[in-house]
Design an enzyme around this catalytic site. Structure first.
Site, PDB file in Angstrom:
ATOM      1  N   LYS A   1      26.768  46.270  42.828  1.00 50.85           N
ATOM      2  CA  LYS A   1      28.117  46.665  42.611  1.00 50.85           C
ATOM      3  C   LYS A   1      28.826  45.604  41.372  1.00 50.85           C
ATOM      4  O   LYS A   1      28.691  44.405  41.638  1.00 50.85           O
ATOM      5  CB  LYS A   1      29.076  46.459  43.664  1.00 50.85           C
TER       6      LYS A   1
ATOM      7  N   ASP B   1      38.602  42.728  40.841  1.00 49.44           N
ATOM      8  CA  ASP B   1      39.046  43.710  41.784  1.00 49.44           C
ATOM      9  C   ASP B   1      40.538  43.501  42.074  1.00 49.44           C
ATOM     10  O   ASP B   1      40.834  42.643  42.891  1.00 49.44           O
ATOM     11  CB  ASP B   1      38.159  44.135  43.044  1.00 49.44           C
TER      12      ASP B   1
ATOM     13  N   LYS C   1      46.168  44.579  45.722  1.00 49.12           N
ATOM     14  CA  LYS C   1      45.894  43.703  46.699  1.00 49.12           C
ATOM     15  C   LYS C   1      46.838  42.485  46.804  1.00 49.12           C
ATOM     16  O   LYS C   1      47.576  42.205  45.755  1.00 49.12           O
ATOM     17  CB  LYS C   1      44.539  42.966  46.498  1.00 49.12           C
TER      18      LYS C   1
ATOM     19  N   ASP D   1      33.703  40.028  42.342  1.00 46.73           N
ATOM     20  CA  ASP D   1      33.354  41.318  42.922  1.00 46.73           C
ATOM     21  C   ASP D   1      32.144  41.872  42.243  1.00 46.73           C
ATOM     22  O   ASP D   1      31.988  43.038  42.564  1.00 46.73           O
ATOM     23  CB  ASP D   1      34.681  42.181  43.051  1.00 46.73           C
TER      24      ASP D   1
ATOM     25  N   ASP E   1      41.842  50.783  46.198  1.00 41.89           N
ATOM     26  CA  ASP E   1      41.012  49.473  46.294  1.00 41.89           C
ATOM     27  C   ASP E   1      39.601  49.744  47.110  1.00 41.89           C
ATOM     28  O   ASP E   1      38.850  48.845  47.151  1.00 41.89           O
ATOM     29  CB  ASP E   1      42.101  48.518  47.258  1.00 41.89           C
TER      30      ASP E   1
ATOM     31  N   GLU F   1      37.141  50.805  45.437  1.00 38.34           N
ATOM     32  CA  GLU F   1      36.533  51.262  44.505  1.00 38.34           C
ATOM     33  C   GLU F   1      34.887  51.261  44.306  1.00 38.34           C
ATOM     34  O   GLU F   1      34.294  51.825  43.610  1.00 38.34           O
ATOM     35  CB  GLU F   1      37.351  50.628  43.221  1.00 38.34           C
TER      36      GLU F   1
ATOM     37  N   ARG G   1      32.560  51.678  46.273  1.00 37.22           N
ATOM     38  CA  ARG G   1      31.656  52.708  46.635  1.00 37.22           C
ATOM     39  C   ARG G   1      31.654  54.107  45.611  1.00 37.22           C
ATOM     40  O   ARG G   1      30.899  54.788  45.388  1.00 37.22           O
ATOM     41  CB  ARG G   1      32.121  53.396  48.018  1.00 37.22           C
TER      42      ARG G   1
HETATM   43  N1  BES Z   1      35.799  43.868  46.864  1.00 39.41           N
HETATM   44  C1  BES Z   1      36.823  44.449  48.234  1.00 39.41           C
HETATM   45  C2  BES Z   1      36.003  43.838  49.342  1.00 39.41           C
HETATM   46  C3  BES Z   1      35.970  42.519  49.689  1.00 39.41           C
HETATM   47  C4  BES Z   1      36.597  41.763  50.482  1.00 39.41           C
HETATM   48  C5  BES Z   1      35.047  41.391  48.803  1.00 39.41           C
HETATM   49  C6  BES Z   1      36.766  40.683  50.529  1.00 39.41           C
HETATM   50  C7  BES Z   1      34.838  40.232  49.112  1.00 39.41           C
HETATM   51  C8  BES Z   1      36.159  39.567  50.030  1.00 39.41           C
HETATM   52  C9  BES Z   1      36.766  46.040  48.175  1.00 39.41           C
HETATM   53  O1  BES Z   1      36.613  46.535  47.088  1.00 39.41           O
HETATM   54  C10 BES Z   1      37.569  46.261  48.861  1.00 39.41           C
HETATM   55  O2  BES Z   1      38.832  46.198  48.693  1.00 39.41           O
HETATM   56  N2  BES Z   1      37.586  46.882  49.975  1.00 39.41           N
HETATM   57  C11 BES Z   1      38.591  47.239  50.998  1.00 39.41           C
HETATM   58  C12 BES Z   1      38.042  48.782  51.387  1.00 39.41           C
HETATM   59  C13 BES Z   1      39.369  49.578  52.024  1.00 39.41           C
HETATM   60  C14 BES Z   1      40.503  49.783  51.263  1.00 39.41           C
HETATM   61  C15 BES Z   1      38.632  50.869  52.436  1.00 39.41           C
HETATM   62  C16 BES Z   1      38.613  46.585  52.080  1.00 39.41           C
HETATM   63  O3  BES Z   1      37.516  45.874  52.666  1.00 39.41           O
HETATM   64  O4  BES Z   1      39.881  46.240  52.539  1.00 39.41           O
HETATM   65 ZN    ZN Z   2      35.886  45.611  45.410  1.00 37.67          ZN
HETATM   66 MN    MN Z   3      38.836  46.891  46.405  1.00 38.30          MN
END
Ligand code: BES
Ligand code: ZN
Ligand code: MN
Length: 510
Positions: free
Chosen positions: A273, A278, A285, A296, A355, A357, A359
Site C-alpha cells: 500500500k 492519507d 480524518k 501510510d 478514508d 482508500e 483497499r
Molecule cells: N491508513 C488508515 C489506517 C491506519 C490507521 C493506519 C491508523 C495507521 C494508523 C486507513 O486508510 C484508514 O483510514 N482506515 C479506516 C477504514 C475505515 C474508514 C473503514 C480505519 O481504520 O478507520
Molecule cells: Zn490509509
Molecule cells: Mn484512510
C-alpha cells in the site's frame, strides 16, 4: 528533491580476540546473563577483569544489575596506559537476559544507544550465540542506531562508527551470517527512512523515482504507469483515490529473477500500500488521526526495500513488487461518498467512506497481478485498518492467509526476524457486511474492521494462495524501545526477507 545527508549504520566486524584484546576501540562491552540464581558475567569478562585488575562483579552488584535485557551499566576508564588497548575509555556491562535471539536483538539495540557518539566498541555479546542469535544481535545493533533528521545543522547524534563482534570461536566462518544480517537490517533501515520522509517531498512521483534508483542498483526490471497510463489500462481504484491530489498517482512494478533456474522458479507477487498521505479524503480524518499519515505508504516502502535486497540474500524464487502510489487528498476533484469506481479487470466498488482508500488501490494491484503475472503466491503489506491496532496493539502485526503452509512460514519468519505477526481469521460469515446495494462491494463494510477489509481484498486474489499483512498496528512505534525508534518502524521488511531468503519459501504451499 534530495534528503539531507543522514547518519549511517555502524560498520560491523568479526574477531576471534577477546574484546579487551581488540586494539584501538574506545569501549569494551561484555554481557551479563540473568537466571534464577541471579546475574552472571558472560564471556570476555574474565579477560577484562585481568586487564583492568578490577572486580567487575562488584560493579554489577553496586549498580544492582540483574542481567535483564534493557540494563546497561558503564564504568569510565581513567587510565588505560598500562592496558593492551591503550585507547580504552569505557567498560559497559550489558544485560542479555537468557541470551535468546530476541534478547540479543534487544541487547544489541541497547548497546547501540549507549555507544552513540563513540568511535568504536568491541563486544563479546555475540560470543556464545548460534547463527540466529548473531543475526538478531547485528540487526539490533544496526536498527538501534537508526536516526532520521531534516535539520539544517545535520543529525543531532551519530551512531558508533564501528562495532567489533569479538570473542567468536571461528570469526571467518560467521562472515556469511554477518553479511546477511547486515542486508536485512539495512532493508529495515531503508523502509523506516522512506516512511519518515515528509509528504511534501514524498509524493507518488518521488516514490517512483526511489523505485527507479533501487531497480538500477539491484538489477531489477521496472515499469511505471503515470496517470495517463493508469487511465488507459483501467486502474480505477488507484485513479479514484489519487484524483484530488496535485501530485498524480503512479503504479510501479519491479521484477526480480534469481540468477539460477529463473525459468522454473516459482513466482511471488508482493503488493505494498503506497498512500503517500492519507487525509481521509472527503471523509476527512480528525487532526490527531492525520498526524502519522505520511507513513501510510509503509507497505510500499517495505516492498521496495525487500525487492532491493533480494539479490543480496540470494532469493531463489521470482518476485514481482507492485507499488500502487496515490495521495488521498481533499479537493474539488475528490471522490465522494457514494461514488462507484471500476477496478482493474472490471470489479466495481461503492465508496461509502473515502478514508477506506487502501483497499481500493490494493484491489487494482492484486487484480493486475492475477490477470497478468501468473503468480504462485500473492502477499500484500498495508497500513490498512485502525481496527487491527485495537485487536493486536502496537507490537504485533495482523496476518490473514488463505493457505496454512504460507501462514505458518510467514509467522515463523516474522518471529525469527523480530517482527511478530499473529494470524487472524477470514470469517466468511462477515461477507454480508461488505455487500453493496449497487456495486460488487462496499469499501467500508463495518465491523470487525480488520476482517472486513481483508475480505474485501480477498475478492481480488483469484483464489490464489494469498497472505495479507495488516501493519497499521505496528507501522508506528510509540516510544524508543529496543530496535524500534519512536515513529515509523518500516515493519515487515525483515519478516519478508527472513521468508524469501529461505531455500524453498513456498514449501508446502498449494
Ligand atoms: N491508513 C488508515 C489506517 C491506519 C490507521 C493506519 C491508523 C495507521 C494508523 C486507513 O486508510 C484508514 O483510514 N482506515 C479506516 C477504514 C475505515 C474508514 C473503514 C480505519 O481504520 O478507520
Ligand atoms: Zn490509509
Ligand atoms: Mn484512510
Amino acid at each position: 528533491m534530495g534528503l539531507p545527508v543522514q547518519v549511517s549504520p555502524p560498520q560491523v566486524d568479526l574477531s576471534d580476540l577477546a574484546p579487551s584484546a581488540v586494539p584501538n576501540v574506545d569501549v569494551v562491552a561484555v554481557p551479563v546473563l540473568a537466571d534464577e540464581h541471579g546475574p552472571t558475567l558472560g564471556p570476555g569478562s574474565a579477560e577484562l577483569v585481568d586487564e583492568l585488575g578490577e572486580d567487575l562483579f562488584a560493579l554489577l552488584d553496586a549498580a544492582s544489575m540483574t542481567g535483564k535485557v534493557g540494563e546497561a551499566v558503564d564504568r569510565v576508564v581513567l587510565d588505560s596506559s598500562g592496558l593492551s588497548n591503550t585507547g580504552l575509555r569505557e567498560v559497559l556491562l550489558v544485560g542479555v537476559g537468557a541470551g535468546t535471539s530476541d534478547d540479543l536483538r534487544r541487547a544489541g539495540a541497547v548497546l547501540a544507544r549507549r555507544t552513540r557518539g563513540r568511535v568504536s566498541v568491541a563486544t563479546s555479546l555475540g560470543a556464545l550465540c548460534d547463527d540466529g542469535g548473531l543475526r538478531a544481535l547485528v540487526e539490533g545493533i544496526v536498527l538501534g542506531s537508526f536516526e532520521f533528521h531534516w535539520r539544517s545543522g545535520g543529525a543531532q547524534t551519530k551512531p558508533v562508527e564501528r562495532v567489533v563482534l569479538a570473542g567468536l570461536v571461528d570469526a571467518d566462518a560467521r562472515k556469511d551470517v554477518l553479511a546477511r544480517a547486515l542486508v536485512v537490517a539495512r532493508a529495515g533501515w531503508s523502509a523506516r527512512t522512506l516512511a519518515l520522509v515528509p509528504s511534501n517531498v514524498k509524493n507518488p512521483a518521488w516514490m517512483a523515482e526511489q523505485a527507479a534508483e533501487v531497480a538500477a542498483s539491484a538489477q531489477l526490471g521496472i515499469k511505471t504507469w503515470d496517470e495517463k497510463a493508469l487511465a488507459a489500462d483501467g486502474f480505477g481504484g488507484i485513479l479514484g483515490v489519487g484524483q484530488a491530489s496535485a501530485s498524480p498517482p503512479r503504479l510501479v512494478r519491479l521484477d526480480y529473477s534469481p540468477r539460477r533456474g529463473a525459468r522454473k522458479a516459482r513466482h511471488v507477487v508482493l503488493v505494498g500500500k503506497g498512500i503517500t498521505f492519507d487525509s481521509g479524503g472527503l471523509s476527512i480524518k480528525p487532526r490527531d488521526a492525520m498526524m502519522t499519515m505520511k507513513r501510510d505508504m509503509t507497505g510500499a516502502g517495505v516492498v521496495l526495500s525487500v525487492l532491493g535486497a533480494l539479490r543480496e540474500v540470494d532469493c531463489p524464487v521470482r518476485v514481482t513488487g507492485l507499488l500502487p502510489l496515490a495521495e488521498n487528498a481533499v479537493g474539488g476533484r475528490s471522490m465522494r461518498p457514494g461514488d462507484v469506481i471500476t477496478h482493474y479487470g472490471g470489479r466495481t466498488t461503492e465508496v461509502t467512506n473515502t478514508d477506506a482508500e487502501g483497499r481500493l488501490v490494493l484491489g487494482d494491484a492484486l487484480a493486475y497481478a492475477v490477470a497478468e503475472l501468473e503468480p504462485d503466491v500473492l502477499v500484500d503489506v498495508a497500513t490498512l485498518t485502525g481496527a487491527i491496532k485495537t485487536a493486536l496493539g502496537q507490537r504485533t502485526g495482523g496476518l490473514f492467509a488463505t493457505d496454512d503452509a504460507l501462514a505458518g512460514t510467514l509467522r515463523a519468519a516474522s518471529l525469527s526476524a523480530g517482527e511478530p505477526l499473529w494470524r487472524m481469521p477470514l470469517v466468511a460469515d462477515y461477507e454480508e457486511r461488505i455487500a453493496s446495494k449497487v456495486a460488487d462491494a462496499d469499501n467500508a463494510g463495518g465491523v470487525p474492521g480488520a476482517i472486513t477489509a481483508a475480505l474485501f481484498l480477498q475478492h481480488f486474489t483469484g483464489g490464489l494462495p494469498w497472505a495479507h499483512l495488516d501493519i497499521a498496528s505496528v507501522g508506528d512505534s510509540p516510544s524508543d524501545e529496543f530496535e524500534y525508534t519512536k515513529g515509523a518502524t518500516g515493519f515487515g521488511a525483515r519478516a519478508l526477507l527472513h521468508w524469501l531468503e529461505q531455500r524453498e519459501p513456498l514449501a508446502g504451499v498449494v
